[in-house]
Scaffold this motif. Structure first.
Motif, PDB file in Angstrom:
ATOM      1  N   ALA A   7      25.382  -0.086  20.134  1.00  0.00           N
ATOM      2  CA  ALA A   7      24.399  -0.693  19.224  1.00  0.00           C
ATOM      3  C   ALA A   7      24.397   0.025  17.883  1.00  0.00           C
ATOM      4  CB  ALA A   7      23.006  -0.664  19.853  1.00  0.00           C
ATOM      5  N   ARG A   8      24.448   1.356  17.906  1.00  0.00           N
ATOM      6  CA  ARG A   8      24.491   2.113  16.652  1.00  0.00           C
ATOM      7  C   ARG A   8      25.762   1.806  15.871  1.00  0.00           C
ATOM      8  NH1 ARG A   8      22.366   7.833  19.010  1.00  0.00           N
ATOM      9  NH2 ARG A   8      20.149   7.330  18.939  1.00  0.00           N
ATOM     10  N   SER A   9      26.903   1.726  16.570  1.00  0.00           N
ATOM     11  CA  SER A   9      28.172   1.399  15.909  1.00  0.00           C
ATOM     12  C   SER A   9      28.107   0.024  15.274  1.00  0.00           C
ATOM     13  CB  SER A   9      29.334   1.458  16.902  1.00  0.00           C
ATOM     14  OG  SER A   9      29.536   2.768  17.335  1.00  0.00           O
ATOM     15  N   PHE A  10      27.519  -0.922  15.998  1.00  0.00           N
ATOM     16  CA  PHE A  10      27.385  -2.275  15.461  1.00  0.00           C
ATOM     17  C   PHE A  10      26.504  -2.285  14.221  1.00  0.00           C
ATOM     18  CE2 PHE A  10      25.080  -6.297  15.153  1.00  0.00           C
ATOM     19  CZ  PHE A  10      26.161  -7.150  14.923  1.00  0.00           C
ATOM     20  N   ARG A  11      25.368  -1.568  14.274  1.00  0.00           N
ATOM     21  CA  ARG A  11      24.466  -1.514  13.115  1.00  0.00           C
ATOM     22  C   ARG A  11      25.164  -0.885  11.913  1.00  0.00           C
ATOM     23  NH1 ARG A  11      20.466  -0.425  16.971  1.00  0.00           N
ATOM     24  NH2 ARG A  11      20.638   1.808  16.640  1.00  0.00           N
ATOM     25  N   ARG A  12      25.924   0.173  12.162  1.00  0.00           N
ATOM     26  CA  ARG A  12      26.652   0.838  11.082  1.00  0.00           C
ATOM     27  C   ARG A  12      27.681  -0.127  10.474  1.00  0.00           C
ATOM     28  NH1 ARG A  12      26.960   6.310  12.964  1.00  0.00           N
ATOM     29  NH2 ARG A  12      27.643   5.231  14.758  1.00  0.00           N
ATOM     30  N   THR A 159      -0.259   8.187  20.683  1.00  0.00           N
ATOM     31  CA  THR A 159       1.088   8.683  20.388  1.00  0.00           C
ATOM     32  C   THR A 159       2.047   8.117  21.432  1.00  0.00           C
ATOM     33  OG1 THR A 159       0.769  10.683  21.705  1.00  0.00           O
ATOM     34  CG2 THR A 159       0.260  10.832  19.342  1.00  0.00           C
ATOM     35  N   TYR A 160       3.288   7.922  21.002  1.00  0.00           N
ATOM     36  CA  TYR A 160       4.298   7.329  21.871  1.00  0.00           C
ATOM     37  C   TYR A 160       5.602   8.106  21.744  1.00  0.00           C
ATOM     38  CZ  TYR A 160       0.981   3.495  21.469  1.00  0.00           C
ATOM     39  OH  TYR A 160      -0.158   2.744  21.477  1.00  0.00           O
ATOM     40  N   PRO A 161       6.292   8.331  22.875  1.00  0.00           N
ATOM     41  CA  PRO A 161       7.615   8.953  22.793  1.00  0.00           C
ATOM     42  C   PRO A 161       8.622   7.928  22.265  1.00  0.00           C
ATOM     43  CG  PRO A 161       7.149   8.334  25.047  1.00  0.00           C
ATOM     44  CD  PRO A 161       5.905   8.037  24.247  1.00  0.00           C
ATOM     45  N   ARG A 162       9.743   8.388  21.776  1.00  0.00           N
ATOM     46  CA  ARG A 162      10.782   7.500  21.244  1.00  0.00           C
ATOM     47  C   ARG A 162      11.362   6.610  22.345  1.00  0.00           C
ATOM     48  NH1 ARG A 162      14.594   7.595  16.822  1.00  0.00           N
ATOM     49  NH2 ARG A 162      16.567   6.718  17.501  1.00  0.00           N
ATOM     50  N   ASP A 163      11.771   7.246  23.452  1.00  0.00           N
ATOM     51  CA  ASP A 163      12.404   6.494  24.541  1.00  0.00           C
ATOM     52  C   ASP A 163      11.409   5.543  25.192  1.00  0.00           C
ATOM     53  OD1 ASP A 163      14.802   7.792  24.107  1.00  0.00           O
ATOM     54  OD2 ASP A 163      14.425   9.319  25.634  1.00  0.00           O
ATOM     55  N   GLY A 164      11.815   4.293  25.285  1.00  0.00           N
ATOM     56  CA  GLY A 164      10.980   3.280  25.920  1.00  0.00           C
ATOM     57  C   GLY A 164       9.951   2.657  24.990  1.00  0.00           C
ATOM     58  N   TRP A 165       9.747   3.260  23.825  1.00  0.00           N
ATOM     59  CA  TRP A 165       8.714   2.763  22.908  1.00  0.00           C
ATOM     60  C   TRP A 165       9.255   2.393  21.532  1.00  0.00           C
ATOM     61  CZ3 TRP A 165       3.983   1.363  24.398  1.00  0.00           C
ATOM     62  CH2 TRP A 165       3.546   1.797  25.639  1.00  0.00           C
ATOM     63  N   THR A 166      10.568   2.500  21.309  1.00  0.00           N
ATOM     64  CA  THR A 166      11.167   2.055  20.043  1.00  0.00           C
ATOM     65  C   THR A 166      12.353   1.148  20.368  1.00  0.00           C
ATOM     66  OG1 THR A 166      12.724   3.907  19.868  1.00  0.00           O
ATOM     67  CG2 THR A 166      10.538   4.208  18.876  1.00  0.00           C
ATOM     68  N   HIS A 167      12.620   0.209  19.507  1.00  0.00           N
ATOM     69  CA  HIS A 167      13.733  -0.707  19.727  1.00  0.00           C
ATOM     70  C   HIS A 167      15.076   0.020  19.641  1.00  0.00           C
ATOM     71  CE1 HIS A 167      11.307  -4.276  20.063  1.00  0.00           C
ATOM     72  NE2 HIS A 167      10.600  -3.851  19.037  1.00  0.00           N
ATOM     73  N   ARG A 168      15.154   1.074  18.872  1.00  0.00           N
ATOM     74  CA  ARG A 168      16.402   1.830  18.761  1.00  0.00           C
ATOM     75  C   ARG A 168      16.697   2.640  20.008  1.00  0.00           C
ATOM     76  NH1 ARG A 168      17.206   4.265  12.741  1.00  0.00           N
ATOM     77  NH2 ARG A 168      17.600   2.266  11.767  1.00  0.00           N
ATOM     78  N   ALA A 169      15.668   2.978  20.766  1.00  0.00           N
ATOM     79  CA  ALA A 169      15.865   3.811  21.956  1.00  0.00           C
ATOM     80  C   ALA A 169      15.466   3.067  23.227  1.00  0.00           C
ATOM     81  CB  ALA A 169      15.081   5.111  21.827  1.00  0.00           C
ATOM     82  N   SER A 185      -7.009  -1.796  16.405  1.00  0.00           N
ATOM     83  CA  SER A 185      -8.064  -1.350  15.479  1.00  0.00           C
ATOM     84  C   SER A 185      -7.832   0.080  14.981  1.00  0.00           C
ATOM     85  CB  SER A 185      -9.426  -1.434  16.179  1.00  0.00           C
ATOM     86  OG  SER A 185      -9.432  -0.624  17.335  1.00  0.00           O
ATOM     87  N   SER A 186      -6.620   0.605  15.160  1.00  0.00           N
ATOM     88  CA  SER A 186      -6.327   1.930  14.633  1.00  0.00           C
ATOM     89  C   SER A 186      -4.831   2.018  14.356  1.00  0.00           C
ATOM     90  CB  SER A 186      -6.759   3.025  15.625  1.00  0.00           C
ATOM     91  OG  SER A 186      -5.872   3.071  16.733  1.00  0.00           O
ATOM     92  N   GLU A 187      -4.409   3.174  13.998  1.00  0.00           N
ATOM     93  CA  GLU A 187      -2.983   3.435  13.849  1.00  0.00           C
ATOM     94  C   GLU A 187      -2.599   4.461  14.887  1.00  0.00           C
ATOM     95  OE1 GLU A 187      -2.072   5.990  10.240  1.00  0.00           O
ATOM     96  OE2 GLU A 187      -4.089   5.268   9.754  1.00  0.00           O
ATOM     97  N   GLY A 188      -1.314   4.784  14.979  1.00  0.00           N
ATOM     98  CA  GLY A 188      -0.847   5.762  15.936  1.00  0.00           C
ATOM     99  C   GLY A 188       0.443   6.394  15.428  1.00  0.00           C
ATOM    100  N   TYR A 189       1.146   7.069  16.324  1.00  0.00           N
ATOM    101  CA  TYR A 189       2.364   7.795  15.957  1.00  0.00           C
ATOM    102  C   TYR A 189       3.417   7.593  17.037  1.00  0.00           C
ATOM    103  CZ  TYR A 189      -0.721  10.141  12.680  1.00  0.00           C
ATOM    104  OH  TYR A 189      -1.610  10.406  11.672  1.00  0.00           O
ATOM    105  N   VAL A 190       4.669   7.457  16.624  1.00  0.00           N
ATOM    106  CA  VAL A 190       5.786   7.341  17.547  1.00  0.00           C
ATOM    107  C   VAL A 190       6.837   8.370  17.149  1.00  0.00           C
ATOM    108  CG1 VAL A 190       7.000   5.530  16.244  1.00  0.00           C
ATOM    109  CG2 VAL A 190       7.338   5.714  18.711  1.00  0.00           C
ATOM    110  N   GLN A 191       7.496   8.987  18.169  1.00  0.00           N
ATOM    111  CA  GLN A 191       8.516  10.007  17.864  1.00  0.00           C
ATOM    112  C   GLN A 191       9.744   9.364  17.281  1.00  0.00           C
ATOM    113  OE1 GLN A 191       8.889  12.039  21.643  1.00  0.00           O
ATOM    114  NE2 GLN A 191       7.781  13.772  20.783  1.00  0.00           N
TER     115      GLN A 191
END
Length: 191
Positions: A7-12, A159-169, A185-191
């Motif tokens: 996926a990364r190679s394709f995006r690049r 807060t959310y970890p990268r794995d399982g919570w981002t489309h890239r990971a 009703s708020s914001e948050g943070y993802v690794q």
């Protein structure tokens, strides 16, 4: 090759093809022309580094350029009247962050650890370790104060970890809806 690497190679590859289609040379070509690029620099999609004067641009180690940032080392507004185009060096410091769709004009230095907010127009120097936003970009606080404020909020907001919570990971099914609901009703943070 893992699915993530493919996926990364394709995006690049897609980014390379898109930049060629728009007439922008790839980063490697700009470096060959004299662009100074530090170690670990992140250049996201759609960034334009003045291809005709890239040899006047210097980007420090670990800097991040958000989507569609435009860095100009020339200003052709004088061409019609003087038959000359103004040119000047542009320096972006180590670990600087330049937000999406920011325009950096010729002759500007953005200091180490500076943060420039999305959509800003940087027409004058930004000191090291400050946050600047707006058009024209103005310094609003120190980077240390900005980071301290967000560090405190990490303890009370989702807060959310990268794995399982981002489309890239590899976003896990159901997590997009759970995240959207939690951030209603708020914001948050993802690794």
């Amino acid at each position: 090759m893992t699915r993530l690497k493919r996926a990364r190679s394709f995006r690049r590859l897609r980014g390379f093809v898109w930049s060629k289609a728009r007439g922008y040379p790839p980063i490697e070509g700009l470096v060959a022309r004299g662009l100074v690029l530090g170690d670990g620099v992140t250049i996201t999609r759609g960034v334009v580094l003045d291809p005709a004067h890239c040899h006047l641009i210097e980007i420090g180690d670990g800097a991040i350029l958000g989507p569609e940032v435009l860095i100009l080392a020339h200003d052709a507004s004088t061409k019609t009247h003087l038959d000359y185009t103004r040119i000047a060096r542009v320096r972006i410091g180590a670990r600087a962050f330049i937000g999406a769709r920011t325009v950096v004009l010729p002759g500007v230095t953005i200091g180490d650890d500076a943060i420039v907010g999305a959509g800003s127009v940087v027409s004058r120097d930004i000191a090291p370790g400050v946050v600047a936003v707006g058009a024209p970009a103005r310094e609003t606080m120190t980077t240390a104060d900005y980071i301290a404020r967000h560090r405190e909020r990490l303890h009370v907001l989702p807060t959310y970890p990268r794995d399982g919570w981002t489309h890239r990971a590899g976003m896990t099914p159901g997590n997009p809806q759970r995240m959207a609901q939690a951030l209603e009703s708020s914001e948050g943070y993802v690794q």
